[in-house]
Motif scaffolding. Structure first.
Motif, PDB file in Angstrom:
ATOM      1  N   ALA A  53      -3.959   6.596  -2.750  1.00 39.79           N
ATOM      2  CA  ALA A  53      -3.305   6.997  -1.491  1.00 39.79           C
ATOM      3  C   ALA A  53      -2.324   8.145  -1.723  1.00 39.79           C
ATOM      4  N   GLN A  54      -1.611   8.100  -2.868  1.00 39.00           N
ATOM      5  CA  GLN A  54      -0.615   9.145  -3.126  1.00 39.00           C
ATOM      6  C   GLN A  54      -1.306  10.494  -3.342  1.00 39.00           C
ATOM      7  N   LYS A  55      -2.473  10.463  -4.019  1.00 39.50           N
ATOM      8  CA  LYS A  55      -3.232  11.697  -4.264  1.00 39.50           C
ATOM      9  C   LYS A  55      -3.766  12.234  -2.927  1.00 39.50           C
ATOM     10  N   GLN A  56      -4.295  11.337  -2.126  1.00 40.34           N
ATOM     11  CA  GLN A  56      -4.803  11.751  -0.812  1.00 40.34           C
ATOM     12  C   GLN A  56      -3.689  12.403   0.000  1.00 40.34           C
ATOM     13  N   ALA A  57      -2.487  11.802  -0.025  1.00 45.99           N
ATOM     14  CA  ALA A  57      -1.366  12.326   0.767  1.00 45.99           C
ATOM     15  C   ALA A  57      -0.921  13.692   0.243  1.00 45.99           C
ATOM     16  N   ALA A  58      -0.836  13.821  -1.097  1.00 43.16           N
ATOM     17  CA  ALA A  58      -0.408  15.099  -1.685  1.00 43.16           C
ATOM     18  C   ALA A  58      -1.431  16.189  -1.369  1.00 43.16           C
ATOM     19  N   GLU A  59      -2.706  15.866  -1.471  1.00 43.41           N
ATOM     20  CA  GLU A  59      -3.751  16.880  -1.215  1.00 43.41           C
ATOM     21  C   GLU A  59      -3.819  17.250   0.266  1.00 43.41           C
ATOM     22  N   TYR A  60      -3.503  16.300   1.121  1.00 39.17           N
ATOM     23  CA  TYR A  60      -3.498  16.560   2.564  1.00 39.17           C
ATOM     24  C   TYR A  60      -2.267  17.383   2.947  1.00 39.17           C
ATOM     25  N   ALA A  61      -1.270  17.385   2.001  1.00 39.34           N
ATOM     26  CA  ALA A  61       0.001  18.086   2.201  1.00 39.34           C
ATOM     27  C   ALA A  61       0.752  17.564   3.418  1.00 39.34           C
ATOM     28  N   VAL A  62       0.865  16.231   3.503  1.00 39.35           N
ATOM     29  CA  VAL A  62       1.710  15.636   4.544  1.00 39.35           C
ATOM     30  C   VAL A  62       3.164  15.965   4.236  1.00 39.35           C
TER      31      VAL A  62
ATOM     32  N   HIS B 148       0.858  -1.190   0.000  1.00 37.89           N
ATOM     33  CA  HIS B 148       0.000   0.000   0.000  1.00 37.89           C
ATOM     34  C   HIS B 148       0.897   1.244   0.000  1.00 37.89           C
ATOM     35  N   PRO B 149       0.643   2.175  -0.927  1.00 40.72           N
ATOM     36  CA  PRO B 149       1.539   3.327  -1.049  1.00 40.72           C
ATOM     37  C   PRO B 149       1.244   4.446  -0.053  1.00 40.72           C
ATOM     38  N   SER B 150       1.267   4.093   1.222  1.00 36.03           N
ATOM     39  CA  SER B 150       1.203   5.097   2.293  1.00 36.03           C
ATOM     40  C   SER B 150       1.875   4.503   3.511  1.00 36.03           C
TER      41      SER B 150
END
Ligand code: GRF
Length: 226
Positions: free
Chosen positions: A122-131, A110-112
């Motif tokens: 998951a990568q889009k969610q992480a980028a949009e969340y700005a982790v 899983h890419p998170s």
């Protein structure tokens, strides 16, 4: 005899390629008995063919339920003689029909950094969340999505200017390192599950590896060649 694996894919199969490469290099002690895609015409199937690996397309759309689809998967995987099942970018939720047939021998990537951002993109969610830190995880598969006991994780920096693509490609480099490593441990029978905790026998200590100009933290550490 080498531990035998079936690799399930849905797309590009770059993680399949990383596993093939480590096997061909003599680092990963396993044999691929079958590559299965739930989608026809994907690049991962070309990779299987190029390396003379048996492959099959089983389209989930042809089956009335997830359980029927999984039963078809179990049939071909068992026929191939595989001991374990590697979900390498396989974009389907699996059911107890598959899980119970290969109990304790199914891995997923899983890419998170789990448990963050389960599910697709998951990568889009992480980028949009700005982790500021992201990464990838390899875990045993259980009945909940992206949930089972974690074997190894890698953390990479996420930059302010990152989008899904740039962050995703940084994560992918680490996916290609930790997935073959986890498969190797599974193949060698070195993984012991105690509740949610996975103990890797004789695991290297956590380590920093450098990808391009970025440091990545990998835990447990990687063995020689991975
Ligand atoms: C990877 O990012 C994987 O973590 C995700 O889907 C992608 C598959 O890539 N679940 P590939 O098909 O292995 O190239």
């Amino acid at each position: 005899m080498a531990y035998r694996i079936a690799v399930l894919i849905s797309g590009s199969g770059s993680n399949l390629q990383a596993i093939i490469d480590r096997i061909e290099q003599g680092v990963l002690d396993a044999r691929i008995t079958l590559v299965v895609s739930n989608k026809p015409g994907v690049k991962g199937l070309e990779r299987a063919e190029k390396h003379s690996l048996p492959f099959a397309v089983i389209e989930h759309k042809q089956y009335p339920s997830r359980e029927d689809f999984d039963a078809a998967l179990v049939r071909v995987i068992k026929e191939s003689g595989a001991d374990g099942v590697i979900l390498a970018g396989f974009m389907r939720i699996v059911t107890p029909v598959l899980i119970n047939a290969f109990s304790g021998n199914i891995l997923n990537i899983h890419p998170s950094i789990q448990p963050s951002f389960p599910g697709v993109n998951a990568q889009k969610q992480a980028a949009e969340y700005a982790v500021r830190i992201s990464g990838c995880s390899i875990h045993f598969v259980d009945e909940k999505m992206d949930h089972g006991p974690i074997i190894i994780q890698a953390a990479v920096p996420a930059l302010a200017e990152d989008d899904e693509k740039s962050l995703g490609s940084r994560i992918l480099i680490l996916e290609h390192r930790i997935f073959p490593q986890a498969v190797h441990w599974l193949a060698q029978g070195r993984l012991e599950v105690r509740g949610r905790t996975v103990v890797v026998r004789d695991a290297p200590p956590p380590a920093v590896v450098h990808i391009d100009s970025f440091p990545a933290l990998v835990s447990p550490g990687l063995e020689q060649g991975f």
